[in-house]
Scaffold this active site. Structure first.
Site, short mmCIF file in Angstrom:
data_model
loop_
_atom_site.label_atom_id
_atom_site.label_comp_id
_atom_site.label_asym_id
_atom_site.label_seq_id
_atom_site.Cartn_x
_atom_site.Cartn_y
_atom_site.Cartn_z
N LYS A 190 -13.91 -7.19 -8.69
CA LYS A 190 -13.66 -6.11 -7.85
C LYS A 190 -12.17 -6.30 -7.53
O LYS A 190 -11.81 -7.25 -7.05
CB LYS A 190 -14.61 -5.96 -6.59
N LYS B 242 -11.06 -13.82 -1.32
CA LYS B 242 -11.48 -12.77 -0.05
C LYS B 242 -12.98 -12.41 -0.49
O LYS B 242 -13.79 -12.76 0.53
CB LYS B 242 -10.74 -11.28 -0.34
N LYS C 81 -8.02 -7.09 -10.39
CA LYS C 81 -7.00 -6.42 -9.81
C LYS C 81 -6.26 -5.55 -11.09
O LYS C 81 -6.28 -6.18 -12.15
CB LYS C 81 -5.85 -7.31 -9.20
N THR D 179 -9.29 -2.18 6.62
CA THR D 179 -8.52 -3.00 6.58
C THR D 179 -8.02 -3.61 7.92
O THR D 179 -8.19 -4.71 8.63
CB THR D 179 -7.23 -3.12 5.46
N ASN E 56 -0.49 2.39 6.20
CA ASN E 56 -1.82 2.33 6.15
C ASN E 56 -2.53 1.19 7.46
O ASN E 56 -2.99 1.61 8.30
CB ASN E 56 -2.65 2.39 5.06
N SER F 224 -15.47 -1.65 0.73
CA SER F 224 -15.58 -1.33 -0.58
C SER F 224 -17.18 -1.61 -1.06
O SER F 224 -17.64 -0.93 -1.89
CB SER F 224 -14.59 -1.74 -1.42
P1 NAD Z 1 1.88 1.08 3.17
O1 NAD Z 1 2.70 1.31 1.97
O2 NAD Z 1 1.16 2.26 3.84
O3 NAD Z 1 2.93 0.72 4.55
C1 NAD Z 1 4.05 -0.29 4.63
C2 NAD Z 1 4.72 -0.31 5.74
O4 NAD Z 1 5.67 -1.42 5.40
C3 NAD Z 1 5.44 0.86 6.02
O5 NAD Z 1 5.60 1.26 7.52
C4 NAD Z 1 7.00 0.73 5.11
O6 NAD Z 1 8.06 1.29 5.91
C5 NAD Z 1 6.85 -0.93 5.82
N1 NAD Z 1 7.64 -1.56 5.04
C6 NAD Z 1 8.14 -1.56 3.66
N2 NAD Z 1 8.96 -2.41 3.19
C7 NAD Z 1 9.57 -3.01 4.42
C8 NAD Z 1 10.39 -4.27 4.57
N3 NAD Z 1 11.23 -4.54 3.75
N4 NAD Z 1 10.68 -4.49 5.97
C9 NAD Z 1 9.60 -3.98 6.95
N5 NAD Z 1 8.95 -3.14 6.76
C10 NAD Z 1 8.81 -2.62 5.55
O7 NAD Z 1 1.05 -0.23 3.21
P2 NAD Z 1 -0.13 -0.82 3.74
O8 NAD Z 1 -1.18 -0.25 3.13
O9 NAD Z 1 -0.30 -0.52 5.21
O10 NAD Z 1 -0.13 -2.26 3.40
C11 NAD Z 1 0.77 -3.11 4.13
C12 NAD Z 1 0.15 -4.65 3.89
O11 NAD Z 1 -1.03 -4.88 4.03
C13 NAD Z 1 0.41 -5.04 2.13
O12 NAD Z 1 1.12 -6.01 2.00
C14 NAD Z 1 -0.92 -4.67 1.56
O13 NAD Z 1 -1.17 -5.62 0.46
C15 NAD Z 1 -1.68 -5.42 2.76
N6 NAD Z 1 -2.94 -4.99 2.60
C16 NAD Z 1 -3.18 -3.61 2.91
C17 NAD Z 1 -4.29 -3.10 2.55
C18 NAD Z 1 -4.96 -1.45 2.87
O14 NAD Z 1 -6.26 -1.42 2.98
N7 NAD Z 1 -4.05 -0.71 3.15
C19 NAD Z 1 -5.69 -3.81 2.29
C20 NAD Z 1 -5.47 -5.16 2.09
C21 NAD Z 1 -3.92 -6.00 2.26
#
Ligand code: NAD
Length: 423
Positions: free
Chosen positions: A79, A103, A115, A199, A230, A357
């Site tokens: 998954k 995880k 993935k 998350t 997010n 999920s």
């Molecule tokens: P997203 O794309 O919604 O938001 C990313 C944020 O990071 C934005 O505010 C963006 O402006 C900022 N950003 C991008 N580049 C940057 C930089 N160089 N310096 C500082 N800020 C920067 O992504 P998300 O879904 O919020 O995910 C963020 C992190 O959390 C990722 O590493 C993702 O893998 C991890 N994550 C997210 C989820 C989920 O459910 N959304 C689940 C597990 C892990």
């Protein structure tokens, strides 16, 4: 310039796979497993590369490259999410599938890790082109996925609409309405309440547990969050509602700081769908300065490799909780641990998404749906148990929580592989 960037990205991704393998090897050695277990775990058991033709809006045909990695299916179906991004690579998809296995092991789900990714820039594609690409990807990987084989989900730049197209395409191939093929769907198509904020919710629960260990009262605690997408935006809302003072937030363009606490509701109202808000302000600081602010709890929630050996000595928080995947390098982890900073690793802290999920898949299989409160209550139980397990293992073995999380994460998979007679 483009070639340099591509090379840098490839190096970083190689490092992600390498550093993941390094900790897995150490975790397996500490658990007393022989070398062949590491040989099995260091790469996915299955990796598929596909070429997807899509008719573009201008009438031309464009061929996209996609991947699906299945790390280990000894425990159950694999998954994990599918990302649409121009920097997707085989190495990155492999590493991320291993993280999904970890995880699933940490929060004790009946899954292995998977993935997927497609090399594309969805920001430059129309809705119609994205639909064609999503459906084409499902047709290309249909033989190796399914509700009892491998269950995809959203990831970077994919969302519930894309999951809906993918579910519809799979259901057509299968000649059967099959919502359990994919998670992260819209609620009307069998999605789960609480999936979108799962998350951030899980990260919040880990922060609460970590704060108790360090005798920090969340009410009034000074928190800095890097990233306002997010994960970061929901997180700032949840922590703000619990009475914490969010003194710093950032996006890709800069950071905002107010020692008295930022107006989170206003910032949430003004952010755009990509998580950008700092461009509306003049008095910004840099992301580098943000990470080094005086605070109680620091939460990187943006991108990889933000806390390195260069800045780890300057981190002032007493707790660091990784909402992003891979924000802290291994060298920095050692420096922070030596300095007595409690680091809650990504594979534990961000496991709330895959947990809900799993709840979605269970509800689809049962055809019986839960309320938002039920989801929240079940998630809380899972996250607190996982946190305690990883924290206790770290305390007992006198190791950092990252290594302890990897030990907890690989154990079930290694045992299942052994019982099946694979190793
Ligand atoms: P997203 O794309 O919604 O938001 C990313 C944020 O990071 C934005 O505010 C963006 O402006 C900022 N950003 C991008 N580049 C940057 C930089 N160089 N310096 C500082 N800020 C920067 O992504 P998300 O879904 O919020 O995910 C963020 C992190 O959390 C990722 O590493 C993702 O893998 C991890 N994550 C997210 C989820 C989920 O459910 N959304 C689940 C597990 C892990």
């Amino acid at each position: 310039m483009v070639a340099d960037n591509a090379e840098n990205t490839a190096n970083e991704q190689m490092d992600i796979l390498k550093s993941t393998q390094t900790i897995i090897r150490t975790a397996l050695e500490k658990l007393g497993y022989p070398d062949e277990v590491f040989d099995l775990m260091k790469e996915p058991v299955r990796m598929m590369t596909v070429r997807i033709p899509v008719r573009m809006d201008d009438g031309s045909i464009k061929i996209f490259t996609g991947y699906r990695a299945q790390h280990n299916d000894a425990v159950g179906p694999t998954k994990g999410g599918v990302r649409f991004h121009p920097n997707v690579s085989e190495k990155e998809v492999k590493a991320l599938s291993i993280w999904m296995s970890l995880k699933a092991g940490i929060v004790d789900l009946p899954y292995g890790g998977g993935k997927g990714g497609i090399l594309c820039d969805p920001r430059e594609m129309s809705f119609r082109e994205l639909e064609g690409l999503s459906r084409g990807y499902v047709r290309a990987i249909s033989q190796i996925v399914g509700p009892t084989k491998d269950i995809p989900a959203p990831d970077v730049f994919t969302n519930s609409q894309i999951m809906a197209w993918m579910m519809d395409e799979y259901s057509r191939i299968d000649e059967f309405n099959n919502p359990g093929f994919i998670t992260g769907k819209p609620i009307v198509l069998g999605g789960s309440h609480g999936r979108e904020s799962a998350t951030a919710n899980g990260v919040t629960m880990c922060i609460e547990e970590a704060a108790k260990k360090r005798n920090i009262n969340l009410k009034g605690a000074r928190i800095v969050i890097q990233g306002f997408g997010n994960a970061g935006s929901f997180l700032s809302k949840f922590l703000h509602d619990k009475g914490a003072k969010i003194i710093g937030i950032s996006d890709a363009y800069g950071a905002l700081h107010d020692p008295e606490g930022l107006d989170i509701d206003y910032l949430l109202d003004r952010r755009d769908s990509f998580g950008t808000v700092t461009n509306l302000f003049e008095n910004t600081i840099t992301n580098k300065e943000l990470l080094e602010l005086d605070c109680d709890i620091l939460v990187p929630a943006a991108i990889e490799n933000q806390i390195t050996e260069e800045n780890a000595h300057n981190i002032k928080a007493s707790i660091l909780v990784e909402a992003a995947n891979g924000p802290t390098t291994l060298g920095a982890t050692k420096i922070l641990t030596d300095r007595g900073i409690l680091l809650v690793p990504d594979v534990l802290a961000s496991a709330g998404g895959v947990t809900v999920s799993y709840f979605e898949w269970v509800q689809n299989n049962q055809g019986y749906y839960w309320s938002e409160e039920e989801v929240e209550e079940k998630l809380h139980k899972v996250m607190v148990k996982a946190f305690d397990n990883v924290y206790q293992t770290a305390e007992t073995r006198r190791i950092d929580m990252r290594l302890s999380a990897y030990m907890v994460g690989v154990r079930k998979m290694a045992e299942a592989s052994r019982f099946r007679g694979w190793i």
